[in-house]
Design a protein around this motif. Structure first.
Motif, short mmCIF file in Angstrom:
data_model
loop_
_atom_site.label_atom_id
_atom_site.label_comp_id
_atom_site.label_asym_id
_atom_site.label_seq_id
_atom_site.Cartn_x
_atom_site.Cartn_y
_atom_site.Cartn_z
N ARG A 114 0.86 -1.17 0.00
CA ARG A 114 0.00 0.00 0.00
C ARG A 114 0.90 1.22 0.00
N GLU A 115 0.33 2.40 -0.09
CA GLU A 115 1.15 3.61 -0.07
C GLU A 115 1.91 3.71 1.25
N HIS A 116 3.14 4.16 1.16
CA HIS A 116 3.99 4.29 2.34
C HIS A 116 3.71 5.64 3.02
N SER A 117 2.55 5.74 3.61
CA SER A 117 2.10 6.94 4.31
C SER A 117 2.44 6.84 5.79
N SER A 159 4.62 15.64 5.57
CA SER A 159 3.18 15.87 5.64
C SER A 159 2.66 16.01 7.06
N ARG A 195 7.04 12.12 0.89
CA ARG A 195 5.80 12.88 1.05
C ARG A 195 5.25 12.70 2.46
N ALA A 196 5.34 11.49 2.98
CA ALA A 196 4.88 11.24 4.35
C ALA A 196 5.71 12.04 5.35
N ALA A 218 10.47 12.03 -9.36
CA ALA A 218 9.20 11.38 -9.69
C ALA A 218 8.83 11.60 -11.15
N GLU A 261 7.03 8.12 -1.84
CA GLU A 261 5.90 8.08 -0.91
C GLU A 261 6.34 8.39 0.51
N ASP A 303 9.14 4.44 -6.06
CA ASP A 303 7.85 4.79 -5.47
C ASP A 303 7.92 4.80 -3.95
#
Length: 288
Positions: free
Chosen positions: A75-78, A216, A212-213, A154, A209, A205
């Motif tokens: 899944r997204e690495h948030s 954020s 961005r985490a 990216a 990701e 990716d």
């Protein structure tokens, strides 16, 4: 970097949601467990100097999913995904729930978010905690340049994007900016550590990701949910969060104390590991 060589850590795989994740065990396997969570783009090597100096404890340092030897998440690495993973890892390592947890830098955000999701360590330590939004810190211009750098990585075709994201030149610049020590030998060693371990990510990716985490969220977002006794270890010259930012974070966590190490920046784990380890040991050993 000590004069004596400590025992080599033991690598062990832990099942989290049906997948095996590696962690390195230092110190006394019969001691109280202390889980260390490293920062963005690093792996377990980054916290090794601190882990080696807490020999009376069962120190466990995993590679975060998608970094080092750890597989990526599906899944997204948030922040939320990493926090949920840490809750699962903690349950696998310590089903009795009697361990302590430490997070460095991006790891401090993950630990804080995991506590908000139900992680209940005995005590919490946050080293170089992210106490202010990345684009408002003392080096906000450099952070903005980093954002642009990752956007370029990216946008480029995969091969070119991977090349720029793992560029030794960029890694060296990042290392030189973060290091504050005037000790040329130590600075050289820090650069070598970043060169060896700062680009060990599974895919483009994953690193995009995770970046961005990392920009954020801050520890402040989950501070009021943290009711564990908490030690904040901050740096006088941190380029990401000022000492005043750390005081705001301390006041926001119901039970927190703050220690500031003078003369160092965002690399406490490299520039002042002995001081940090002593503060950690004193805190974890003090009466509840």
């Amino acid at each position: 970097m000590s004069s004596s060589t400590p025992p080599a850590p033991v690598r062990r795989l832990w099942d989290v949601d049906g997948e095996a994740f590696p962690a390195w065990h230092y110190g006394d396997p019969e001691g109280r467990a202390l889980i260390l969570v490293h920062g963005f783009r690093g792996d377990h090597h980054g916290l090794e100097l601190i882990a080696e100096q807490l020999g009376g404890r069962n120190v466990i340092v995993p590679d975060l999913p998608g970094f080092g030897e750890a597989p990526p998440l599906h899944r997204e690495h948030s922040v939320e995904a990493y926090a949920e993973w840490l809750v699962g890892f903690h349950a696998a390592v310590d089903p009795e729930g009697d361990s302590d947890v430490l997070g460095h830098s991006f790891g401090s955000i993950i630990v804080s978010a995991a506590i908000a999701k139900g992680l209940a360590p005995r005590r919490t330590v946050l080293v170089n905690p992210i106490a202010s939004p990345a684009l408002s810190g003392p080096r906000s211009v450099l952070t903005a340049l980093a954002v642009a750098y990752y956007r370029v990585g990216a946008a480029l075709p995969a091969r070119a994007g991977n090349a720029i994201l793992s560029s030794p030149i960029i890694v060296r610049v990042m290392s030189e900016v973060m290091a504050k020590t005037p000790d040329r030998e130590l600075r050289r060693w820090i650069n070598e550590q970043h060169a060896a371990h700062f680009s060990a990510f599974a895919t483009r990716d994953v690193v995009l990701e995770a970046f961005r985490a990392s920009v954020s969220r801050t520890c402040l977002d989950d501070a009021t949910a943290n009711h564990t006794p908490t030690l904040l270890i901050a740096a006088e010259k941190d380029d990401i969060s000022t000492v005043e930012d750390q005081r705001v974070l301390q006041r926001s966590i119901p039970d927190a104390r703050l220690e500031v190490i003078p003369g160092v920046g965002h690399l406490i784990h490299y520039e002042a590991p002995t001081t940090a380890a002593a503060l950690i040991e004193a805190f974890l050993s003090s009466p509840l």
